[in-house]
Motif scaffolding. Sequence first.
Motif, PDB file in Angstrom:
ATOM      1  N   CYS A  60       0.827  -1.206   0.000  1.00  0.00           N
ATOM      2  CA  CYS A  60       0.000   0.000   0.000  1.00  0.00           C
ATOM      3  C   CYS A  60       0.862   1.256   0.000  1.00  0.00           C
ATOM      4  CB  CYS A  60      -0.912   0.016   1.228  1.00  0.00           C
ATOM      5  SG  CYS A  60      -1.997  -1.416   1.365  1.00  0.00           S
ATOM      6  N   LEU A  61       0.342   2.301  -0.628  1.00  0.00           N
ATOM      7  CA  LEU A  61       0.965   3.625  -0.617  1.00  0.00           C
ATOM      8  C   LEU A  61      -0.033   4.611  -0.052  1.00  0.00           C
ATOM      9  CD1 LEU A  61       3.119   5.764  -1.421  1.00  0.00           C
ATOM     10  CD2 LEU A  61       1.994   5.850  -3.670  1.00  0.00           C
ATOM     11  N   ASP A  62       0.351   5.302   1.010  1.00  0.00           N
ATOM     12  CA  ASP A  62      -0.423   6.409   1.570  1.00  0.00           C
ATOM     13  C   ASP A  62       0.319   7.668   1.131  1.00  0.00           C
ATOM     14  OD1 ASP A  62      -1.998   8.118   3.047  1.00  0.00           O
ATOM     15  OD2 ASP A  62      -1.699   7.089   4.959  1.00  0.00           O
ATOM     16  N   ALA A  63      -0.090   8.207  -0.032  1.00  0.00           N
ATOM     17  CA  ALA A  63       0.700   9.230  -0.720  1.00  0.00           C
ATOM     18  C   ALA A  63       0.695  10.593  -0.038  1.00  0.00           C
ATOM     19  CB  ALA A  63       0.222   9.368  -2.169  1.00  0.00           C
ATOM     20  N   PHE A  64      -0.325  10.911   0.701  1.00  0.00           N
ATOM     21  CA  PHE A  64      -0.402  12.168   1.458  1.00  0.00           C
ATOM     22  C   PHE A  64      -0.690  11.767   2.909  1.00  0.00           C
ATOM     23  CE2 PHE A  64      -1.647  13.098  -2.865  1.00  0.00           C
ATOM     24  CZ  PHE A  64      -1.034  14.305  -3.165  1.00  0.00           C
ATOM     25  N   ALA A  65       0.272  11.150   3.560  1.00  0.00           N
ATOM     26  CA  ALA A  65       0.021  10.436   4.810  1.00  0.00           C
ATOM     27  C   ALA A  65      -0.545  11.316   5.921  1.00  0.00           C
ATOM     28  CB  ALA A  65       1.284   9.723   5.282  1.00  0.00           C
ATOM     29  N   MET A  84       4.400   5.365   3.642  1.00  0.00           N
ATOM     30  CA  MET A  84       3.744   6.620   4.011  1.00  0.00           C
ATOM     31  C   MET A  84       4.634   7.759   3.558  1.00  0.00           C
ATOM     32  SD  MET A  84       2.219   6.028   7.784  1.00  0.00           S
ATOM     33  CE  MET A  84       0.971   4.817   8.132  1.00  0.00           C
ATOM     34  N   LEU A  85       4.068   8.623   2.765  1.00  0.00           N
ATOM     35  CA  LEU A  85       4.811   9.724   2.176  1.00  0.00           C
ATOM     36  C   LEU A  85       4.259  11.042   2.695  1.00  0.00           C
ATOM     37  CD1 LEU A  85       6.940  10.402  -0.046  1.00  0.00           C
ATOM     38  CD2 LEU A  85       5.044  10.451  -1.657  1.00  0.00           C
ATOM     39  N   ASP A  86       5.139  11.904   3.190  1.00  0.00           N
ATOM     40  CA  ASP A  86       4.711  13.240   3.612  1.00  0.00           C
ATOM     41  C   ASP A  86       5.876  14.203   3.467  1.00  0.00           C
ATOM     42  OD1 ASP A  86       1.999  14.159   5.256  1.00  0.00           O
ATOM     43  OD2 ASP A  86       3.679  15.540   5.438  1.00  0.00           O
ATOM     44  N   ARG A  87       5.568  15.442   3.139  1.00  0.00           N
ATOM     45  CA  ARG A  87       6.642  16.433   2.961  1.00  0.00           C
ATOM     46  C   ARG A  87       6.906  17.270   4.204  1.00  0.00           C
ATOM     47  NH1 ARG A  87       3.737  20.991  -0.775  1.00  0.00           N
ATOM     48  NH2 ARG A  87       1.767  20.833   0.287  1.00  0.00           N
ATOM     49  N   HIS A  88       6.041  17.144   5.229  1.00  0.00           N
ATOM     50  CA  HIS A  88       6.215  17.904   6.466  1.00  0.00           C
ATOM     51  C   HIS A  88       7.007  17.083   7.478  1.00  0.00           C
ATOM     52  CE1 HIS A  88       2.621  19.864   4.715  1.00  0.00           C
ATOM     53  NE2 HIS A  88       3.183  20.943   5.201  1.00  0.00           N
ATOM     54  N   GLY A  89       8.135  17.624   7.916  1.00  0.00           N
ATOM     55  CA  GLY A  89       8.991  16.918   8.863  1.00  0.00           C
ATOM     56  C   GLY A  89       8.282  16.562  10.153  1.00  0.00           C
ATOM     57  N   VAL A  90       7.454  17.451  10.671  1.00  0.00           N
ATOM     58  CA  VAL A  90       6.760  17.185  11.935  1.00  0.00           C
ATOM     59  C   VAL A  90       5.785  16.010  11.768  1.00  0.00           C
ATOM     60  CG1 VAL A  90       4.945  18.928  11.578  1.00  0.00           C
ATOM     61  CG2 VAL A  90       5.592  18.265  13.888  1.00  0.00           C
ATOM     62  N   CYS A  91       5.148  15.908  10.617  1.00  0.00           N
ATOM     63  CA  CYS A  91       4.252  14.767  10.352  1.00  0.00           C
ATOM     64  C   CYS A  91       5.050  13.476  10.225  1.00  0.00           C
ATOM     65  CB  CYS A  91       3.435  15.004   9.081  1.00  0.00           C
ATOM     66  SG  CYS A  91       2.137  16.240   9.270  1.00  0.00           S
ATOM     67  N   PHE A 125       1.679  -0.637  -6.480  1.00  0.00           N
ATOM     68  CA  PHE A 125       1.052  -0.982  -5.211  1.00  0.00           C
ATOM     69  C   PHE A 125      -0.320  -1.598  -5.454  1.00  0.00           C
ATOM     70  CE2 PHE A 125       3.982   2.490  -4.585  1.00  0.00           C
ATOM     71  CZ  PHE A 125       4.679   2.133  -3.449  1.00  0.00           C
ATOM     72  N   HIS A 126      -0.734  -2.446  -4.530  1.00  0.00           N
ATOM     73  CA  HIS A 126      -2.066  -3.042  -4.604  1.00  0.00           C
ATOM     74  C   HIS A 126      -3.157  -2.042  -4.230  1.00  0.00           C
ATOM     75  CE1 HIS A 126       0.639  -6.539  -4.008  1.00  0.00           C
ATOM     76  NE2 HIS A 126      -0.111  -7.020  -4.977  1.00  0.00           N
ATOM     77  N   VAL A 127      -2.812  -1.119  -3.338  1.00  0.00           N
ATOM     78  CA  VAL A 127      -3.749  -0.064  -2.951  1.00  0.00           C
ATOM     79  C   VAL A 127      -2.977   1.238  -2.848  1.00  0.00           C
ATOM     80  CG1 VAL A 127      -5.455   0.744  -1.265  1.00  0.00           C
ATOM     81  CG2 VAL A 127      -5.095  -1.725  -1.555  1.00  0.00           C
ATOM     82  N   VAL A 128      -3.494   2.273  -3.518  1.00  0.00           N
ATOM     83  CA  VAL A 128      -2.943   3.623  -3.390  1.00  0.00           C
ATOM     84  C   VAL A 128      -4.026   4.488  -2.755  1.00  0.00           C
ATOM     85  CG1 VAL A 128      -2.115   5.680  -4.604  1.00  0.00           C
ATOM     86  CG2 VAL A 128      -1.333   3.405  -5.323  1.00  0.00           C
ATOM     87  N   PHE A 129      -3.674   5.109  -1.624  1.00  0.00           N
ATOM     88  CA  PHE A 129      -4.569   6.021  -0.919  1.00  0.00           C
ATOM     89  C   PHE A 129      -4.176   7.453  -1.243  1.00  0.00           C
ATOM     90  CE2 PHE A 129      -4.039   2.325   1.988  1.00  0.00           C
ATOM     91  CZ  PHE A 129      -5.352   1.890   2.051  1.00  0.00           C
ATOM     92  N   LEU A 130      -5.149   8.258  -1.672  1.00  0.00           N
ATOM     93  CA  LEU A 130      -4.915   9.674  -1.964  1.00  0.00           C
ATOM     94  C   LEU A 130      -5.879  10.509  -1.122  1.00  0.00           C
ATOM     95  CD1 LEU A 130      -4.823   9.530  -5.877  1.00  0.00           C
ATOM     96  CD2 LEU A 130      -2.855   9.524  -4.317  1.00  0.00           C
TER      97      LEU A 130
END
Length: 191
Positions: A60-65, A84-91, A125-130
Motif C-alpha cells: 500500500c501507498l499512503d501518498a499524502f500520509a 507513508m509519504l509526507d513532505r512535512h517533517g513534523v508529520c 502498489f495493490h492499494v494507493v490512498f490519496l
Amino acid sequence: MRPAPGARGGAGTQRLRIVGGTHRSRQIAFPPVPGLRPTPDRVRETLFNWLGQDLSGRDCLDAFAGSGALGFEAASRGARTVVMLDRHGVCRRALQDNARALGLSAVSVMAGDALEFLRLDPRRFHVVFLDPPFADTDYPALLALAAARVTDEGDLYVEAPRPQLPPAGWILHRSLAAGHVHAHLFRRQSP
C-alpha cells in the motif's frame, strides 16, 4: 485549531483511533498541522469494508500520509508493506513514532512530494490512498499519475471536496459522501 472529525486531543498533539484489525482501538498521535484532515472513523470503516478487512500480502501507498490514518489502518489489517509519504517533517516524525510505538514494521515513512513520487518511483502498489489537501489539487492529473502506480488488480482510493471522475480505463467501484468529504474507490475496467 479544532481537532478534525474523528480526532481527539488537547492543545498540541491530537489523537485518533485505529478502527479495525490487529491494532483496533489503539490510538495514534498527530501534530496540529494547518490543513491536516484525518479521514473520519466512519469513512475509514466503510473504506476497509470495501477493500475487505484482510490486506495480507498487499503493498500500500499512503501518498499524502498526514496523520497516517489510512496507512495505519492498512498495516493493522495485515498489509505486507505500507509506504507513508509526507513532505512535512513534523508529520513524518509523528508517523515514525507511531509506527515504532505500535510495532508496525511493515510501515516505512518517506520524505517527499507525492506528485514527484508518483511521477518518478517505478514501484506499483495493490492499494494507493490519496487524501491530498483539498485546495488547489488538480484531481484529474493526480488520479492519472496514481493510476500508473496501481497493480492490475489493485485499488485506487481518493478523497476530494466534490465527486471525481475515474481516470481513463478505470471505473468508480464505490463512493460515499460524509460531510465535506467525497470518498471514491476506483478499479480498472474489465477488458
